[in-house]
Design a protein around this motif. Sequence first.
Motif, PDB file in Angstrom:
ATOM      1  N   ARG A   1      -8.630   5.734   1.084  1.00  0.00           N
ATOM      2  CA  ARG A   1      -8.503   4.931   2.297  1.00  0.00           C
ATOM      3  C   ARG A   1      -7.162   4.204   2.278  1.00  0.00           C
ATOM      4  O   ARG A   1      -6.735   3.703   1.230  1.00  0.00           O
ATOM      5  CB  ARG A   1      -9.652   3.915   2.378  1.00  0.00           C
ATOM      6  N   VAL A   2      -6.501   4.158   3.440  1.00  0.00           N
ATOM      7  CA  VAL A   2      -5.209   3.482   3.545  1.00  0.00           C
ATOM      8  C   VAL A   2      -5.244   2.532   4.736  1.00  0.00           C
ATOM      9  O   VAL A   2      -5.784   2.851   5.796  1.00  0.00           O
ATOM     10  CB  VAL A   2      -4.041   4.480   3.691  1.00  0.00           C
ATOM     11  N   ALA A   3      -4.680   1.357   4.544  1.00  0.00           N
ATOM     12  CA  ALA A   3      -4.615   0.366   5.616  1.00  0.00           C
ATOM     13  C   ALA A   3      -3.505   0.731   6.589  1.00  0.00           C
ATOM     14  O   ALA A   3      -2.429   1.177   6.185  1.00  0.00           O
ATOM     15  CB  ALA A   3      -4.357  -1.015   5.029  1.00  0.00           C
ATOM     16  N   VAL A   4      -3.763   0.524   7.875  1.00  0.00           N
ATOM     17  CA  VAL A   4      -2.729   0.635   8.905  1.00  0.00           C
ATOM     18  C   VAL A   4      -2.663  -0.715   9.603  1.00  0.00           C
ATOM     19  O   VAL A   4      -3.630  -1.147  10.242  1.00  0.00           O
ATOM     20  CB  VAL A   4      -3.029   1.757   9.909  1.00  0.00           C
ATOM     21  N   VAL A   5      -1.534  -1.390   9.437  1.00  0.00           N
ATOM     22  CA  VAL A   5      -1.366  -2.747   9.950  1.00  0.00           C
ATOM     23  C   VAL A   5      -0.141  -2.804  10.853  1.00  0.00           C
ATOM     24  O   VAL A   5       0.695  -1.899  10.855  1.00  0.00           O
ATOM     25  CB  VAL A   5      -1.215  -3.756   8.792  1.00  0.00           C
ATOM     26  N   SER A   6      -0.041  -3.875  11.612  1.00  0.00           N
ATOM     27  CA  SER A   6       1.120  -4.109  12.481  1.00  0.00           C
ATOM     28  C   SER A   6       1.711  -5.471  12.135  1.00  0.00           C
ATOM     29  O   SER A   6       1.477  -6.455  12.834  1.00  0.00           O
ATOM     30  CB  SER A   6       0.710  -4.051  13.956  1.00  0.00           C
ATOM     31  N   PRO A   7       2.491  -5.546  11.044  1.00  0.00           N
ATOM     32  CA  PRO A   7       3.041  -6.839  10.630  1.00  0.00           C
ATOM     33  C   PRO A   7       4.130  -7.358  11.559  1.00  0.00           C
ATOM     34  O   PRO A   7       4.528  -8.513  11.462  1.00  0.00           O
ATOM     35  CB  PRO A   7       3.625  -6.552   9.238  1.00  0.00           C
ATOM     36  N   SER A   8       4.605  -6.496  12.458  1.00  0.00           N
ATOM     37  CA  SER A   8       5.643  -6.895  13.413  1.00  0.00           C
ATOM     38  C   SER A   8       5.072  -6.840  14.827  1.00  0.00           C
ATOM     39  O   SER A   8       4.401  -7.760  15.253  1.00  0.00           O
ATOM     40  CB  SER A   8       6.872  -5.996  13.266  1.00  0.00           C
ATOM     41  N   ALA A   9       5.301  -5.745  15.533  1.00  0.00           N
ATOM     42  CA  ALA A   9       4.823  -5.615  16.911  1.00  0.00           C
ATOM     43  C   ALA A   9       3.549  -4.781  16.965  1.00  0.00           C
ATOM     44  O   ALA A   9       3.432  -3.769  16.271  1.00  0.00           O
ATOM     45  CB  ALA A   9       5.903  -4.971  17.780  1.00  0.00           C
ATOM     46  N   GLY A  10       2.621  -5.189  17.827  1.00  0.00           N
ATOM     47  CA  GLY A  10       1.375  -4.446  17.991  1.00  0.00           C
ATOM     48  C   GLY A  10       1.503  -3.323  18.997  1.00  0.00           C
ATOM     49  O   GLY A  10       0.656  -3.174  19.898  1.00  0.00           O
TER      50      GLY A  10
ATOM     51  N   ALA B   1      -5.795  -6.267   3.588  1.00  0.00           N
ATOM     52  CA  ALA B   1      -5.472  -4.908   3.151  1.00  0.00           C
ATOM     53  C   ALA B   1      -5.152  -4.864   1.663  1.00  0.00           C
ATOM     54  O   ALA B   1      -5.629  -3.985   0.934  1.00  0.00           O
ATOM     55  CB  ALA B   1      -4.294  -4.372   3.966  1.00  0.00           C
ATOM     56  N   PHE B   2      -4.350  -5.804   1.193  1.00  0.00           N
ATOM     57  CA  PHE B   2      -3.983  -5.798  -0.223  1.00  0.00           C
ATOM     58  C   PHE B   2      -5.164  -6.195  -1.113  1.00  0.00           C
ATOM     59  O   PHE B   2      -5.298  -5.689  -2.232  1.00  0.00           O
ATOM     60  CB  PHE B   2      -2.792  -6.724  -0.472  1.00  0.00           C
ATOM     61  N   ALA B   3      -6.029  -7.069  -0.636  1.00  0.00           N
ATOM     62  CA  ALA B   3      -7.120  -7.557  -1.479  1.00  0.00           C
ATOM     63  C   ALA B   3      -8.277  -6.572  -1.588  1.00  0.00           C
ATOM     64  O   ALA B   3      -9.059  -6.637  -2.541  1.00  0.00           O
ATOM     65  CB  ALA B   3      -7.635  -8.892  -0.939  1.00  0.00           C
ATOM     66  N   ASP B   4      -8.405  -5.651  -0.643  1.00  0.00           N
ATOM     67  CA  ASP B   4      -9.550  -4.733  -0.614  1.00  0.00           C
ATOM     68  C   ASP B   4      -9.378  -3.645  -1.677  1.00  0.00           C
ATOM     69  O   ASP B   4      -8.475  -2.808  -1.576  1.00  0.00           O
ATOM     70  CB  ASP B   4      -9.658  -4.101   0.770  1.00  0.00           C
ATOM     71  N   PRO B   5     -10.229  -3.596  -2.684  1.00  0.00           N
ATOM     72  CA  PRO B   5     -10.065  -2.587  -3.740  1.00  0.00           C
ATOM     73  C   PRO B   5     -10.283  -1.158  -3.255  1.00  0.00           C
ATOM     74  O   PRO B   5      -9.854  -0.206  -3.918  1.00  0.00           O
ATOM     75  CB  PRO B   5     -11.124  -2.986  -4.775  1.00  0.00           C
ATOM     76  N   ALA B   6     -10.930  -0.988  -2.109  1.00  0.00           N
ATOM     77  CA  ALA B   6     -11.162   0.358  -1.583  1.00  0.00           C
ATOM     78  C   ALA B   6      -9.946   0.911  -0.858  1.00  0.00           C
ATOM     79  O   ALA B   6      -9.881   2.112  -0.579  1.00  0.00           O
ATOM     80  CB  ALA B   6     -12.366   0.357  -0.641  1.00  0.00           C
ATOM     81  N   VAL B   7      -8.983   0.054  -0.530  1.00  0.00           N
ATOM     82  CA  VAL B   7      -7.763   0.473   0.163  1.00  0.00           C
ATOM     83  C   VAL B   7      -6.677   0.710  -0.878  1.00  0.00           C
ATOM     84  O   VAL B   7      -6.395  -0.159  -1.705  1.00  0.00           O
ATOM     85  CB  VAL B   7      -7.324  -0.595   1.188  1.00  0.00           C
ATOM     86  N   LYS B   8      -6.042   1.886  -0.826  1.00  0.00           N
ATOM     87  CA  LYS B   8      -5.115   2.284  -1.887  1.00  0.00           C
ATOM     88  C   LYS B   8      -3.645   2.236  -1.483  1.00  0.00           C
ATOM     89  O   LYS B   8      -2.770   2.384  -2.344  1.00  0.00           O
ATOM     90  CB  LYS B   8      -5.464   3.699  -2.361  1.00  0.00           C
ATOM     91  N   ALA B   9      -3.347   2.066  -0.195  1.00  0.00           N
ATOM     92  CA  ALA B   9      -1.961   1.939   0.265  1.00  0.00           C
ATOM     93  C   ALA B   9      -1.974   1.243   1.612  1.00  0.00           C
ATOM     94  O   ALA B   9      -3.022   1.140   2.268  1.00  0.00           O
ATOM     95  CB  ALA B   9      -1.282   3.304   0.377  1.00  0.00           C
TER      96      ALA B   9
END
Length: 348
Positions: free
Chosen positions: A15-24, A71-79
């Motif tokens: 599982r990989v996180a997809v985030v929008s740290p800038s623009a959504g 995203a970083f804290a979740d152990p199930a997320v790998k990137a």
Amino acid sequence: MTRTVHPPKLVPGDRVAVVSPSAGLPALFPRPYELGLHRLRTVFGLEPVEYPATRKMGATPGERADDLHAAFADPAVKAVFASIGGDDQITVLPLLDRELIRTHPKPFFGYSDNTNLHAFLWNTGVVSYHGGSVMVELGRPGAMAPLTAESLRAALFTTGPYEVKPAGFWTDKARDWADPATFEAEPETRRGSGWTWVNADRVVEGRSWGGCLEIIGRLLMADREVSHDPAVHDGGVLFLETSEDMPSSDEVFHTLRNMGERGLLQRFSALLMGRPKAWSFERPNSSEEGARYAAEQRAAVLRALKMYAPDTMAVFDVDLGHTDPQVILPYGGVIRVDGPARRIIVTY
């Protein structure tokens, strides 16, 4: 100097996180975003996980920081993948929990405004990966560029050396994401002309730092995430590229001059300069105008190097930024620049 950590590599099915740290921007342009998610699943065998602000335009810095922490804290997320860039990620940096991220290191992929987070991770001691946004590289119309897909796969799943090669064909032109016809065919490209080398009489191997030149300039102005001890970059490899904002040659020179006056530019033993993006919807340059823009930018870089770092080896037109295809570079990892052999080898 902070100890450098290489986050664990992935395996298909992760599982990989997809985030929008800038623009959504996924909220405004769902088509390239959904295509990028699809390719994470089908091309790379990964399962994307979204967060509350991933598809939210106007999310507050706090909301975006919360997504990164989750995203970083979740152990199930790998990137962690950035959906795209933007222009205000610098406002998120003060809200980040450095210790949380340090103790849960994961590969982070993104570029442009995400240079902010890369610089933060560099200072945290976590190697990250410059490039590979979901909406642009993964959401490319028609198909992913083979050079991009190959380097992204290597960065995700492998360790050890990877040789960067010049693009045989490239483009800096974009098409309208709001037009469904955009996604019916791959972008038109032109033949590449290889790299240009300066002071290529030695071999340099060092830890990398850099990113989008405009963002580096803003970090310098804000005095944020740029070390006050330039010696931490001694012998390192600087890589820089410019965005679709197409900064003038004067702005490029002034940013590099400021780095020189800070005692920073001259610390690096090699510079990889990305192929300039010389076309935008606001400035749709002809091929001749684009070539002139690129030549003026190169002259500005060489002028700054002559003033502050005349012995630095430099390589121009490396496919590492806002042009297509894009090679993924380790940010904070080791890059070997072999001048006599005209080779660039990164360590993923």
